[in-house]
Design a protein around this motif. Structure first.
Motif, mmCIF file in Angstrom:
data_model
loop_
_atom_site.group_PDB
_atom_site.id
_atom_site.type_symbol
_atom_site.label_atom_id
_atom_site.label_comp_id
_atom_site.label_asym_id
_atom_site.label_seq_id
_atom_site.Cartn_x
_atom_site.Cartn_y
_atom_site.Cartn_z
ATOM 1 N N LEU A 1 0.822 -1.213 0.000
ATOM 2 C CA LEU A 1 0.000 0.000 0.000
ATOM 3 C C LEU A 1 0.850 1.255 0.000
ATOM 4 C CD1 LEU A 1 -2.832 -1.037 2.492
ATOM 5 C CD2 LEU A 1 -2.765 -1.272 0.007
ATOM 6 N N LEU A 2 1.968 1.229 0.711
ATOM 7 C CA LEU A 2 2.842 2.399 0.756
ATOM 8 C C LEU A 2 3.543 2.631 -0.579
ATOM 9 C CD1 LEU A 2 4.411 1.991 4.319
ATOM 10 C CD2 LEU A 2 2.810 3.768 3.577
ATOM 11 N N ASP B 1 3.306 4.719 -7.140
ATOM 12 C CA ASP B 1 3.345 3.842 -8.307
ATOM 13 C C ASP B 1 1.992 3.153 -8.451
ATOM 14 O OD1 ASP B 1 4.476 2.332 -10.502
ATOM 15 O OD2 ASP B 1 6.429 2.682 -9.554
ATOM 16 N N CYS B 2 1.860 2.317 -9.476
ATOM 17 C CA CYS B 2 0.557 1.719 -9.794
ATOM 18 C C CYS B 2 0.479 0.265 -9.368
ATOM 19 C CB CYS B 2 0.279 1.848 -11.291
ATOM 20 S SG CYS B 2 1.665 1.437 -12.370
ATOM 21 N N HIS B 3 1.211 -0.131 -8.328
ATOM 22 C CA HIS B 3 1.288 -1.539 -7.946
ATOM 23 C C HIS B 3 -0.062 -2.130 -7.562
ATOM 24 C CE1 HIS B 3 5.535 -0.984 -8.174
ATOM 25 N NE2 HIS B 3 5.590 -0.205 -7.118
ATOM 26 N N PHE B 4 -0.922 -1.348 -6.914
ATOM 27 C CA PHE B 4 -2.212 -1.884 -6.490
ATOM 28 C C PHE B 4 -3.089 -2.218 -7.694
ATOM 29 C CE2 PHE B 4 -6.468 -1.760 -4.494
ATOM 30 C CZ PHE B 4 -6.228 -2.590 -3.410
ATOM 31 N N MET C 1 -2.365 -10.339 -6.726
ATOM 32 C CA MET C 1 -2.456 -11.750 -6.330
ATOM 33 C C MET C 1 -1.772 -11.988 -4.986
ATOM 34 S SD MET C 1 -1.650 -13.192 -10.138
ATOM 35 C CE MET C 1 -1.439 -14.920 -9.671
ATOM 36 N N LEU C 2 -0.634 -11.347 -4.763
ATOM 37 C CA LEU C 2 0.041 -11.457 -3.463
ATOM 38 C C LEU C 2 -0.839 -10.881 -2.353
ATOM 39 C CD1 LEU C 2 3.655 -10.356 -4.477
ATOM 40 C CD2 LEU C 2 2.875 -12.682 -4.030
ATOM 41 N N TYR C 3 -1.477 -9.768 -2.656
ATOM 42 C CA TYR C 3 -2.355 -9.095 -1.698
ATOM 43 C C TYR C 3 -3.507 -10.004 -1.281
ATOM 44 C CZ TYR C 3 -5.756 -5.500 -0.169
ATOM 45 O OH TYR C 3 -6.675 -4.753 0.524
#
Length: 484
Positions: free
Chosen positions: A449-450, A455-458, A465-467
């Motif tokens: 989340l941080l 960036d656009c990781h979420f 998938m990891l989340y």
């Protein structure tokens, strides 16, 4: 599945040994090793066929679907540099395998068979197992999924492609959460499995990080004394920022084992090694926010440790901190080492604290939010940033490099409200009936989340998938305690 039909099969020594192996750390290591081999040597299809064979064994003889966790996660990160569609588009001298009809046909076959096998096993589990309650995060995920799929509604931008991308987005976030919530017997799942999984996965990604320097040609640049271009640090499933995010998620995991295992200091060293991998990705956001998450993990580890273990862990952390400071002083003050560090990390030193064009992206996002404040303008209207050579018609759109700007621009206040509902549910899940597992799961989620602030990781499939998997482990922790 065979064991439910023919119970005597489960009594065979070979079957008992297989079932034990499928739930062991050795099996996790095997799956991650195959992922690394695929990534390094472009062995996607052979490895995917092996994964399918392992999946068949899991479906036929496994206690539940837990052994599928590493396989599903590793499939995404098994893609090699040579098969990255953004780096080797159609029309290039050697296009990525995803532009090859035979490859796509086999991949489609593998996915179809895998889905059928998983569905069949899940149906058997649900029919023969206990009736589980509605998952704690169901309402929030449902609302967020709706917001994604109607993003841009009532605007000229809304079309089937937008709805389809929104659907894939929410499936990447919650698909594994629901699958493993219903498909895993959490009472039989050791509490440390999530930590072993993310530790071993982190080591595999670290190998991929080192390989990025080779495949990009930047290792030759280092050996010749030249300046490294971090923009060339690319693997098959993303570039340096994407890899840095995954490494940051994995880095705190060994700290849980430092609390619960003998010789915990060795796991502290593993955690520091994984964070070293974050640094080698040269992703500034991952280094900064991953470092914050790592510090939170260290604090949690020291608080949770008891007696002699706490003393040893504290001494180890202190020694590593002193060593890090000494190394930093040497690297930045001794001219020979200082020049070498500046060359290797030239991209970071050149960029400094600059926003790398993000403010322009954010400004465009806010303007598009103003155009359609309630439902946004959808996912395909960001024109301020496009990385690589993907065409404008590519399914994966450019994004705004910030979770909240993305939500407002793409889905408006409705998407933001649904996200906040989902976030409230996750906070309640993690803080209600707290366990040591939940604390470290929360730290890894915080890393995602941080880093997603810049960036656009979420909104990337792999981190999603990891989340979802981490949230499944968190809720599984609750279910295991209820069954004790």
């Amino acid at each position: 599945m065979l064991i439910e039909c023919m119970e005597k099969i489960g009594e065979y020594r070979a079957v008992r040994a297989l079932r034990a192996f499928l739930r062991s750390a050795w099996f996790l290591a095997l799956v991650v090793l195959l992922m690394v081999l695929s990534n390094l040597f472009s062995l996607e299809l052979p490895v995917f066929y092996l994964y399918l064979v392992l999946g068949l064994l899991i479906v036929l003889f496994g206690d539940d679907l837990f052994p599928l966790v590493p396989i599903v996660l590793c499939c995404y990160m098994a893609i090699s540099y040579q098969n990255n569609p953004a780096m080797f588009p159609a029309g290039s001298a050697k296009p990525a395998a995803f532009y090859n009809g035979a490859f796509i046909l086999q991949l489609t076959f593998l996915i179809a068979v895998a889905v059928l096998l998983i569905a069949a096993r899940l149906i058997v589990i649900l029919m023969r197992g206990e009736k589980k309650k509605v998952p704690a995060l169901a309402v929030g995920f449902g609302a967020l999924g709706l917001a994604y799929m109607i993003a841009g509604l009532f605007t000229r931008y809304y079309d089937f492609r937008t709805a389809l991308f929104g659907f894939t987005q929410i499936i990447s976030l919650c698909g594994l959460y629901f699958l493993f919530y219903y498909g895993v017997d959490w009472k039989k799942t050791e509490k440390d499995r999530f930590a072993f999984l993310f530790t071993i996965l982190g080591l595999g990604i670290f190998a991929e990080v080192l390989w990025m320097y080779h495949s990009s040609g930047e290792l030759s640049v280092i050996l010749s004394g030249g300046a490294v271009d971090r923009g060339k640090l690319v693997t098959g499933w993303g570039m340096y920022n994407n890899v840095g995010c995954v490494m940051a998620i994995c880095a705190p995991a060994p700290l849980y084992l430092a609390v619960t295992k003998k010789r915990g200091y060795l796991y502290i060293l593993l955690s520091m090694l994984l964070f070293l991998g974050v640094i080698f990705t040269q992703s500034r956001g991952s280094i900064l926010f991953g470092g914050i998450a790592l510090v939170l993990g260290i604090v949690a580890m020291l608080v949770a440790s008891k007696g002699r273990t706490r003393m040893i862990n504290a001494v180890t952390v202190g020694a590593l901190a002193a060593l890090a400071v000494a190394a930093l002083v040497v690297l930045l003050c001794v001219p020979t080492f200082k020049d070498a560090v500046k060359e290797v990390f030239a991209g970071i030193f050149k960029q400094g604290f600059g926003a790398n064009g993000r403010w322009e992206i954010y400004e465009e996002g806010i303007e598009q939010f103003k155009e359609a404040p309630f439902f946004g303008v959808g996912f395909y209207q960001c024109n301020a940033f496009r990385w690589g050579d993907l065409p404008e018609t590519a399914f994966l759109p450019p994004r705004y490099h910030d979770t909240y700007v993305q939500l407002l621009a793409s889905g408006g206040v409705f998407a933001l409200a649904c996200y906040l509902l989902h976030r409230l549910e996750t906070v309640v899940l993690l803080v209600r009936k707290p366990t040591l597992e939940k604390v470290f799961i929360a730290v890894s989620i915080a890393a995602l989340l941080l880093t997603s602030i810049t960036d656009c990781h979420f909104f990337n499939f792999g981190p999603g998938m990891l989340y979802g998997t981490l949230l499944a482990f968190a809720e599984g922790s609750d279910r295991a305690r209820l069954q004790e």
